[in-house]
Design an enzyme around this catalytic site. Structure first.
Site, PDB file in Angstrom:
ATOM      1  N   TYR A  80       4.919   4.182  -4.258  1.00 29.45           N
ATOM      2  CA  TYR A  80       6.225   3.750  -3.769  1.00 29.45           C
ATOM      3  C   TYR A  80       7.267   4.714  -4.323  1.00 29.45           C
ATOM      4  CZ  TYR A  80       5.273  -1.266  -2.491  1.00 29.45           C
ATOM      5  OH  TYR A  80       4.889  -2.447  -1.923  1.00 29.45           O
ATOM      6  N   ASN A 124       9.907  -3.682  -2.357  1.00 33.27           N
ATOM      7  CA  ASN A 124       9.503  -4.881  -3.093  1.00 33.27           C
ATOM      8  C   ASN A 124       9.037  -4.500  -4.504  1.00 33.27           C
ATOM      9  OD1 ASN A 124       9.525  -7.786  -2.440  1.00 33.27           O
ATOM     10  ND2 ASN A 124       7.476  -7.696  -3.307  1.00 33.27           N
ATOM     11  N   ALA A 125       7.734  -4.635  -4.761  1.00 33.99           N
ATOM     12  CA  ALA A 125       7.144  -4.110  -6.008  1.00 33.99           C
ATOM     13  C   ALA A 125       7.755  -4.685  -7.283  1.00 33.99           C
ATOM     14  CB  ALA A 125       7.248  -2.581  -6.046  1.00 33.99           C
ATOM     15  N   GLU A 126       8.387  -5.868  -7.183  1.00 34.08           N
ATOM     16  CA  GLU A 126       8.987  -6.480  -8.372  1.00 34.08           C
ATOM     17  C   GLU A 126       9.961  -5.533  -9.066  1.00 34.08           C
ATOM     18  OE1 GLU A 126       6.095  -8.249  -6.706  1.00 34.08           O
ATOM     19  OE2 GLU A 126       5.173  -6.919  -8.161  1.00 34.08           O
ATOM     20  N   ASN A 184       7.852  -2.321   4.168  1.00 31.55           N
ATOM     21  CA  ASN A 184       6.927  -3.062   3.321  1.00 31.55           C
ATOM     22  C   ASN A 184       6.853  -4.505   3.787  1.00 31.55           C
ATOM     23  OD1 ASN A 184       5.497  -2.736   0.526  1.00 31.55           O
ATOM     24  ND2 ASN A 184       6.460  -4.756   0.477  1.00 31.55           N
ATOM     25  N   GLU A 185       5.687  -4.914   4.183  1.00 32.92           N
ATOM     26  CA  GLU A 185       5.481  -6.321   4.562  1.00 32.92           C
ATOM     27  C   GLU A 185       6.640  -6.832   5.420  1.00 32.92           C
ATOM     28  OE1 GLU A 185       4.569  -8.301   0.860  1.00 32.92           O
ATOM     29  OE2 GLU A 185       2.472  -7.788   1.188  1.00 32.92           O
ATOM     30  N   TYR A 241      -4.377 -10.420  -1.340  1.00 33.00           N
ATOM     31  CA  TYR A 241      -4.372 -10.845  -2.746  1.00 33.00           C
ATOM     32  C   TYR A 241      -5.192 -12.135  -2.861  1.00 33.00           C
ATOM     33  CZ  TYR A 241      -0.814  -7.329  -3.761  1.00 33.00           C
ATOM     34  OH  TYR A 241      -0.144  -6.144  -3.926  1.00 33.00           O
ATOM     35  N   GLU A 275      -2.785  -2.828   0.529  1.00 33.37           N
ATOM     36  CA  GLU A 275      -2.680  -3.280  -0.864  1.00 33.37           C
ATOM     37  C   GLU A 275      -3.801  -4.286  -1.039  1.00 33.37           C
ATOM     38  OE1 GLU A 275       1.067  -5.020  -2.096  1.00 33.37           O
ATOM     39  OE2 GLU A 275       2.195  -3.395  -1.160  1.00 33.37           O
ATOM     40  N   TYR A 342       0.149  -5.547 -15.380  1.00 27.02           N
ATOM     41  CA  TYR A 342      -0.453  -6.041 -14.145  1.00 27.02           C
ATOM     42  C   TYR A 342      -1.918  -6.468 -14.304  1.00 27.02           C
ATOM     43  CZ  TYR A 342       0.310  -6.764  -9.175  1.00 27.02           C
ATOM     44  OH  TYR A 342       0.528  -7.347  -7.960  1.00 27.02           O
TER      45      TYR A 342
HETATM   46  C1  IPT Z   1       3.072  -7.471  -2.344  1.00 31.53           C
HETATM   47  C2  IPT Z   1       4.136  -6.396  -2.217  1.00 31.53           C
HETATM   48  O1  IPT Z   1       3.973  -5.596  -1.073  1.00 31.53           O
HETATM   49  C3  IPT Z   1       4.159  -5.513  -3.428  1.00 31.53           C
HETATM   50  O2  IPT Z   1       5.309  -4.724  -3.391  1.00 31.53           O
HETATM   51  C4  IPT Z   1       4.116  -6.338  -4.678  1.00 31.53           C
HETATM   52  O3  IPT Z   1       5.296  -7.077  -4.722  1.00 31.53           O
HETATM   53  C5  IPT Z   1       2.921  -7.258  -4.652  1.00 31.53           C
HETATM   54  O4  IPT Z   1       2.989  -8.082  -3.556  1.00 31.53           O
HETATM   55  C6  IPT Z   1       2.853  -8.208  -5.812  1.00 31.53           C
HETATM   56  O5  IPT Z   1       2.804  -7.538  -7.001  1.00 31.53           O
HETATM   57  S1  IPT Z   1       3.500  -8.890  -1.397  1.00 31.53           S
HETATM   58  C7  IPT Z   1       2.083  -9.966  -1.281  1.00 31.53           C
HETATM   59  C8  IPT Z   1       1.635 -10.491  -2.553  1.00 31.53           C
HETATM   60  C9  IPT Z   1       2.495 -11.106  -0.440  1.00 31.53           C
END
Ligand code: IPT
Length: 935
Positions: A80, A124-126, A184-185, A241, A275, A342
C-alpha cells in the site's frame, strides 16, 4: 478527446483483458488468462505477502524484511502507498528519507520480488484516515466518489505516485511492479465512474501492467457490476479473513468467516486472493501472540491448502508478512494501538516464527511445482474412510495431479487413516493415508520431478533442485507417521539409504520407498535409466531447516542457518549471506568449490550425500546498557492564566483542530472570558478517536479529565454527545467581573478510516467540538503541532509530533538538556523524562532492541516515547496492552549516543516505572544499517 480515447481503451481492456497499445513499446509483456498471470508468455504463480514501508521508518531494514520474504519463498510483495504519509498539506508531497518509495521499489527488484502496487487513493489498512491526509477533511465532496473536490485532490496524489510506480514496472524492464491495484474494498459503493477514472488516470500516467482491485467479503455481489460493467478491473481479487479477528479466542476459533475459498469474479481472469488472512488486528487487546496463534501453522496448513485446491487460484497475497509499527500518529485509533505486529510470520521486531517456517514449506512447493499454474478441478481418488476427503486438481497439459487430503468435517480433531483408490497418470494405486486433526496435505501424482518420474507420494514435496547433475528433493510428513513414495524406472535402480530407515521394493517399473517421517532420512537412487536422485525425507521441523537460493551456477540448498539471504557463485566460489542465531553446523548442496559465508571462508568437508558440511559461528553476546540518569521537567505552562498565547490561532470558526491545520496528537485550547461569578460548571465535548483523552484547567487549577469521543460507530453517526465532560467550577474560583482562562489539552489519536464511504467517517472532527462556561461568552485560541501543516521537521514528517509544549520546543530531539535529576512522581498534566544511552552493538550482527515497560500499562498515565526525536509509541492503560516497543535500527543508533524522551500525560497523581532496554533477538549476519537522518 484523449480522455475519451483512454476511457474507451479502458473499457475494452476491462472487458477483454487485451493489452494496451502502450505495451507495444514495452520490453516485457504481462498478460493473463483464466489460469494465471503470464510474463512474456510464461505462467507465474504469484505468491506475495503484504508489507507497509510506512510502518518501518528505516529504509535499510526494508531490505532486511524483503530479503526475509524472498528467503521464505515469496516471489512478490504487496505494498500500500499511504497518501497521508507523504502529504502534510494540500499540494505538498515528500518522497525522501523514510518516504523514499523509489528506493523501496528498487530494493524489491534487487531482492527479486514482484510488486503489487496499491496506491489507493483509499487504502484502509488501519492507518489514520485510511490513508487520507487529514487536510482532505476540509476538501468538499464525498471522498471515494467522483465529487469534483475529491477528484482534484486524489488526482494530485496520483500525479505524484503513479509516475514512480510506472518507472518500476516489469513491462518497462526497469522494475518489478507486476500488478496495479486501484482503491480498496470498494464493494459497498456504487460510483463506477470513479473506479473507471482511477484506471484511466493510471493508464494516462503510464501504467501498463494489469489493473486489479481487492474486493471484500461478498464477492458474489460484485460479479455483475465490477466483473464486467463500467469500472470493472482486469483481474479482480478477493479478500478473505476466514479466522476473523478474535485473537482472545485463538484456541477455539476455527473459520467463523467460512472456508476462505477465494471466489472467482471474472471467468477470463485467474483466481486472485488479493488479501488472504495471515495475522489479525488485536481488536480485543489479547496481545499479538494470540493473533499469531489464531493464524498459526495449523490454520495455514488447512486454510491455505484448502484454498489452493478448492479455488485453483494462482495469485495470492498474505496480509501481513510483517506488520511493523504504527509509529507517531499513523494508527487509525479505533482498531489498533502502536504495534501493528499483526501476529505475522515475521514479528514487529523482525524475528522469524513458526508461521515463517510454514510459509517456507508451502512457498517452496508452489515455486517448484510449476504445473500448479494451470489446473482444473477433477474427480479425485475415492477415500475408503468417509472422514477423509480427497479433492483434486490436475494440470491438463502435464496430467500432474494435486490431491488435497483433509478431514471431511473441517473442524474434526480426530486421527484418521484410510486408503485412496488413486488413478494416477502412472497407473492405479491403493495408497494408504493418515491425517491427524485439522491438518491438510497436498499430495502429488504424475509429476516429472526433475529427471525423475514421481508416480505418487504420501509425503509432501517441499522442493526439488537440479544440482550437479542429480535431483535433490526435500519431502516431509507429520512426525511419526508412515510415508511412501513411488518413482518410476525402466530398470531396477540402486537404492542406497544414507541415513534413517527406509525400505524399498521394485515392481513393474515402480520403485516404492516406505518409511516413517522422523528426523531426516537420506536415500540415494542411481541407475534405473535416470540421472541420480537424492531424496531427503524429513518432518515439518527438519524440512524447515532447508533454504534455497538461485545462483548463476544453479540452485543451492543450505541447511542449518537461521536465514539464507542470498547466494552467488563466481569462478567456483560460493558466497552466502546468511544469519545464525547460534554456532551451528551448516550443510550445503550445490555446485561450487570454496565457500565464504558473510565474507568469511568456511572450512567444510564432503559428505556421502554429496554435500559439504562445516560449522558457522553464532552471534556475539549482547549486553545493553541500563537506562540511568533520567532527568525530568514538568510543563503545563499553557494552563497558567498568564501564559502568552498571542501567537496562537484564534479559534473563531468552531473548535475542531483540523480546521486550523493541527492534525496529529495533542492540541491545546485556551479560552478567555470575564466571569459573572455565577458559573458552576464547564461543559465540554471532545472527539479524539478511541483511546483519547482530554484534561481541563481553570486558571491553572486542574479540574479533571474525560475520555474523548469516538463517533466512529456506524449505528450512531450523529451521536450528539460523543465525548462529554462536566467539570464543576470550584467554589470561589470565579469572581464576578474577573478575567479567567480555561485551558484544555486534548490528546487526539488519529482519524477514523472511511471503510464504508457512505458516512464520510474519516471526516469526523478531532479536538474540542463544544465547550461552554455557563452562558458566559468565551474567546478561544488553539495550538497544535508547531507549524501546523507547514512542517518544521519534514524528515520525521506530518505524523510524528503533536502540540505538547515539549514537542513544540524540541524536548523530543537528540542532545542534552540541562534538566534536574528525575522525580518519578507525576502530577496531573504533562511531565517529561529524558535520558541518554550509548550503544556499540556488535558489527555484522543484527540485534533487535525493544524498550520494555514493567508490568501492566498503568491507568491514568499515557506515555509517548521518542527515540532521537522519533515518536515510537504510546503506552498506557487506556491505550492498549502493549509493554514492548520496538526501536528500529537506523532510528536507534547502534554505534553512538541515543536520546530517549518520554512525555507523560497523567490525569491523576502517580509515579513512573522507568522502562529498560532488552533484545528481541540477535543474529550474526543481517544487513548494514545506516542512521536514519531523514534526508
Ligand atoms: C481489510 C482491508 O482491506 C485492509 O486494509 C485491512 O484493513 C484488513 O482488512 C484488516 O487488517 S478489510 C476486511 C477485513 C474486511
Amino acid at each position: 478527446m484523449r480522455r475519451l480515447f483512454a476511457v474507451l481503451l479502458v473499457a475494452i481492456l476491462g472487458v477483454t483483458g487485451l493489452s494496451s497499445p502502450a505495451q507495444a513499446r514495452d520490453k516485457h509483456r504481462v498478460s493473463y488468462d483464466n489460469y494465471s498471470i503470464t510474463l512474456d508468455g510464461k505462467r507465474v504463480l504469484l505468491q506475495a505477502a503484504e508489507f507497509h514501508y510506512f510502518r518501518l521508518p528505516s529504509p535499510d531494514l526494508w531490505r532486511d524484511v524483503l530479503e526475509k520474504y524472498r528467503a521464505a519463498g515469496f516471489n512478490a510483495v504487496s505494498i500500500y502507498f499511504n497518501w497521508a504519509y507523504h502529504s502534510p498539506k494540500d499540494g505538498v508531497y515528500d518522497f525522501t528519507g523514510v518516504r523514499d518509495v523509489e528506493r523501496l521499489l528498487r530494493t524489491a527488484e534487487e531482492v527479486g520480488l514482484y510488486v503489487i502496487a496499491r496506491p489507493g487513493p483509499y487504502i484502509n489498512a488501519e492507518t489514520t484516515g485510511g490513508g487520507f491526509p487529514a487536510w482532505l477533511k476540509r476538501v468538499p465532496g464525498r471522498a471515494r466518489t467522483s465529487a469534483p473536490g475529491y477528484t482534484r485532490a486524489y488526482r494530485d496524489w496520483l500525479n505524484h505516485i503513479n509516475p514512480i510506480i510506472a518507472r518500476h514496472q516489469v513491462t518497462r524492464g526497469t522494475g518489478s511492479v507486476l500488478l496495479y491495484n486501484v482503491e480498496n474494498e470498494y464493494q459497498a459503493n456504487t460510483d463506477a465512474q470513479y473506479m473507471e477514472d482511477l484506471q484511466t488516470k493510471a493508464r494516462e500516467d503510464g501504467i501498463t501492467v494489469p489493473i486489479t482491485t481487492n474486493v471484500c467479503c461478498d464477492a458474489g455481489d460484485w460479479a455483475s457490476t465490477w466483473g464486467s460493467g463500467q469500472g470493472a478491473v482486469q483481474i479482480p481479487g478477493v479478500d478473505d479473513y476466514p479466522q476473523s479477528f478474535d485473537c482472545a479466542n485463538a484456541d477455539t476459533v476455527w473459520g467463523p468467516w467460512g472456508e476462505g475459498v477465494t471466489e472467482r469474479i471474472r471467468a477470463d481472469a485467474p483466481g486472485f486472493a488479493a488479501e488472504y488472512q495471515s495475522g489479525a488486528i488485536d481488536l480485543n487487546d489479547a496481545g499479538y501472540d494470540k493473533c499469531r496463534e489464531l493464524t498459526g501453522p495449523a490454520y495455514m496448513k488447512y486454510f491455505h491448502k484448502n484454498n489452493l485446491i478448492e479455488s485453483g487460484a494462482t495469485a495470492f497475497n498474505y496480509y501481513m508478512g510483517f506488520g511493523g509499527t504504527n509509529w507517531g500518529w499513523l494508527a487509525q485509533p479505533n482498531d489498533v494501538y502502536t504495534s501493528y505486529d499483526y501476529g505475522a510470520a515475521i514479528t514487529e521486531a523482525r524475528q522469524l516464527t513458526a508461521k515463517y517456517d510454514e510459509f517456507k514449506r508451502q512457498n517452496y512447493f508452489l515455486r517448484a511445482l510449476t504445473p500448479l499454474t494451470k489446473t482444473d478441478a477433477v474427480a479425485g481418488p475415492a477415500s475408503s474412510n468417509p472422514a477423509l476427503l480427497a479433492k483434486t486438481r490436475t494440470n491438463p497439459d502435464t496430467g500432474t495431479q494435486f490431491v488435497l487430503l483433509r478431514h471431511t468435517d473441517r473442524a474434526a480433531l480426530t486421527d484418521d487413516s484410510g486408503t485412496l483408490d488413486w488413478a494416477t497418470p502412472d497407473g492405479r494405486f491403493a495408497v494408504p493415508v493418515r491425517l491427524i486433526g485439522r491438518d491438510a496435505k497436498v499430495l502429488v501424482a504424475g509429476y516429472d520431478l526433475g529427471g525423475q518420474r514421481l508416480a505418487w507420494s504420501t509425503s509432501e514435496i517441499m522442493t526439488h533442485e537440479a544440482i550437479a547433475g542429480r535431483d535433490v528433493a526435500v519431502l516431509y510428513g507429520t512426525e511419526g507417521t508412515a510415508g511412501a513414495t513411488t518413482l518410476r524406472y525402466s530398470s531396477k535402480p540402486r537404492v542406497t539409504v544414507l541415513d534413517g530407515s527406509v525400505s524399498s521394493t521394485f515392481d513393474n517399473g515402480n520403485l516404492t520407498l516406505g518409511y516413517t517421517h522422523r528426523g531426516l532420512a537420506r536415500v540415494l537412487i542411481t541407475g534405473g535409466g535416470r540421472r541420480p536422485a537424492l531424496l531427503l525425507i524429513g518432518t515439518d521441523a527438519t524440512a524447515a531447516t532447508f533454504w534455497r537460493a538461485d545462483t548463476s551456477a544453479g540452485p543451492v540448498l543450505v541447511r542449518g542457518t537461521s536465514l539464507l539471504r542470498s547466494a552467488s557463485v563466481s569462478r567456483g566460489l560460493l558466497s552466502l549471506r546468511a544469519d545464525t542465531t547460534e554456532a551451528t553446523p551448516v550443510e550445503l548442496f550445490g555446485q561450487f568449490g570454496r565457500v565464504v559465508v558473510n565474507g568469511r571462508p568456511l572450512s567444510g568437508r564432503a559428505t556421502s550425500s554429496g554435500s559439504v558440511v562445516g560449522v558457522l559461528p553464532g552471534p556475539e553476546r549482547v549486553t545493553l546498557p541500563a537506562l540511568r540518569g533520567w532527568t525530568s521537567r514538568t510543563e503545563g505552562y499553557e494552563a497558567q492564566p498568564g501564559f502568552d498565547d498571542s501567537a496562537w490561532k484564534v479559534a473563531d470558526a468552531g473548535l475542531a483542530s483540523d480546521d486550523y491545520g493541527f492534525h496529529s496528537g495533542a492540541v491545546w485550547y485556551r479560552g478567555r472570558f470575564t466571569a459573572t461569578g455565577t458559573e458552576t460548571t464547564i461543559d465540554t465535548n471532545a472527539i479524539t478517536g478511541r483511546r483519547g483523552t482530554y484534561l481541563v484547567w481553570l486558571n491553572g487549577r486542574f479540574l479533571g479529565s474525560a475520555a474523548g469521543g469516538v463517533e466512529a460507530d456506524a449505528e450512531a453517526p450523529q451521536n450528539p454527545d460523543p465525548g462529554p465532560g462536566h467539570f464543576a467550577v470550584p467554589a470561589g474560583a470565579l469572581k464576578p467581573g474577573a478575567r479567567a482562562v480555561v485551558s484544555v489539552l486534548v490528546e487526539n489519536m488519529g482519524n477514523n478510516d472511511d471503510w464504508t464511504v457512505d458516512d464520510n467517517r474519516f471526516r469526523q472532527p478531532r479536538g474540542l467540538i463544544r465547550a461552554s462556561v455557563g452562558d458566559t461568552p468565551v474567546t478561544w485560541r488553539i495550538q497544535g503541532a508547531q507549524g501546523g501543516e507547514d512542517l518544521v521537521d519534514p524528515a520525521r514528517g506530518p505524523l510524528n509530533t503533536g502540540g505538547l509544549y515539549g514537542e513544540r520546543h524540541g524536548w523530543t530531539l537528540p542532545g542534552r538538556l540541562d534538566w534536574p535529576a528525575a522525580n518519578p512522581a507525576v502530577k496531573p498534566g504533562v511531565t517529561w523524562f529524558r535520558t541518554g544511552f550509548t550503544l556499540d552493538l556488535p558489527r555484522k550482527q543484527d540485534t533487535s532492541v525493544v524498550l520494555r515497560f514493567p508490568g501492566t500499562p498503568p491507568a491514568g498515565q499515557r506515555i509517548q516515547l521518542f527515540l532521537n526525536g522519533w515518536n515510537l509509541g504510546h503506552y498506557g492503560g487506556s491505550i492498549g496492552p502493549q509493554t514492548d516497543f520496538v526501536l528500529p535500527a537506523g532510528v536507534l543508533l547502534e554505534h553512538g549516543a541515543n536520546t530517549l524522551a518520554l512525555a507523560v500525560v497523567a490525569d491523576q497523581p502517580g509515579t513512573i516505572a522507568p522502562p529498560e532496554l532488552v533484545t528481541a533477538g540477535t543474529q550474526r549476519g543481517g544487513v548494514t544499517v545506516t542512521p536514519v537522518t531523514g534526508r
